[in-house]
Design a protein around this motif. Sequence first.
Motif, PDB file in Angstrom:
ATOM      1  N   ASP A  33       9.628   5.654  18.216  1.00  0.00           N
ATOM      2  CA  ASP A  33      10.266   6.250  17.046  1.00  0.00           C
ATOM      3  C   ASP A  33      10.799   5.141  16.149  1.00  0.00           C
ATOM      4  OD1 ASP A  33      11.655   7.669  15.180  1.00  0.00           O
ATOM      5  OD2 ASP A  33      12.975   8.689  16.604  1.00  0.00           O
ATOM      6  N   SER A  34      10.307   5.074  14.929  1.00  0.00           N
ATOM      7  CA  SER A  34      10.834   4.124  13.941  1.00  0.00           C
ATOM      8  C   SER A  34      11.355   4.882  12.716  1.00  0.00           C
ATOM      9  CB  SER A  34       9.762   3.121  13.513  1.00  0.00           C
ATOM     10  OG  SER A  34       8.717   3.773  12.831  1.00  0.00           O
ATOM     11  N   SER A  35      11.856   6.120  12.972  1.00  0.00           N
ATOM     12  CA  SER A  35      12.294   6.978  11.845  1.00  0.00           C
ATOM     13  C   SER A  35      13.468   6.341  11.085  1.00  0.00           C
ATOM     14  CB  SER A  35      12.708   8.355  12.389  1.00  0.00           C
ATOM     15  OG  SER A  35      13.726   8.229  13.368  1.00  0.00           O
TER      16      SER A  35
END
Length: 215
Positions: A213-215
């Motif tokens: 996850d690189s949100s």
Amino acid sequence: ADFTLDADLGSIDFTGTSNVSVTGAVGEDFTVSQIGAADASLILSSTGTGADALQISTSAGGMDITVAGAAAGENLDVLSSEGLTLTSSKAMTTAILIDSSANASGVRIIGGDNEPTATADGNDIELLAEDDVLLAATGEIDLTGATIDVNGTGLISLDTSNNTAAAMTITTSDGGIDITVGGAEAGENLDILSDQGWTLTSSKAMTTAILIDSS
């Protein structure tokens, strides 16, 4: 016959090889003491230049050194301008025991320019340090159940030359593992590099079993 000598001041001086000895039976102790609750000292000294300039030994039985001082500075100090060696030939886990469990101040080993080294052949080493600690082993380093809290600016390096498939293993028998990188500068990343394959496996039956996850 018995002999008694009492005096206010006294001096006994010899110029050659001399001895004072007692051939005692059971309970017949030989006592050298400084008597009186005053700022006075009992001093054993030697100006000899040999490696054994001062000897304290027992041919049988043990030896006790007890310091009952309670004021600041009333410690047991062992000082040497050369090496200091503690050696025991006893085959037991407590062959040499340094124990301060009755005092919350603990035990501190401070090394100067050289690194303090602890070596054990098949026995345990327990080490609690506020400064740098180097763990080097040709065998296994087992930190089972240990809490490792590192606060400082030093480098933490885990390195092994073991050539097996599980040369380095990080495992929890219960609970998770968190790896957090707080770096904010360029290059302060989490880098995972492998010269062979790289596998991420999860046995959890859920849509986020493996989540990137690189949100």
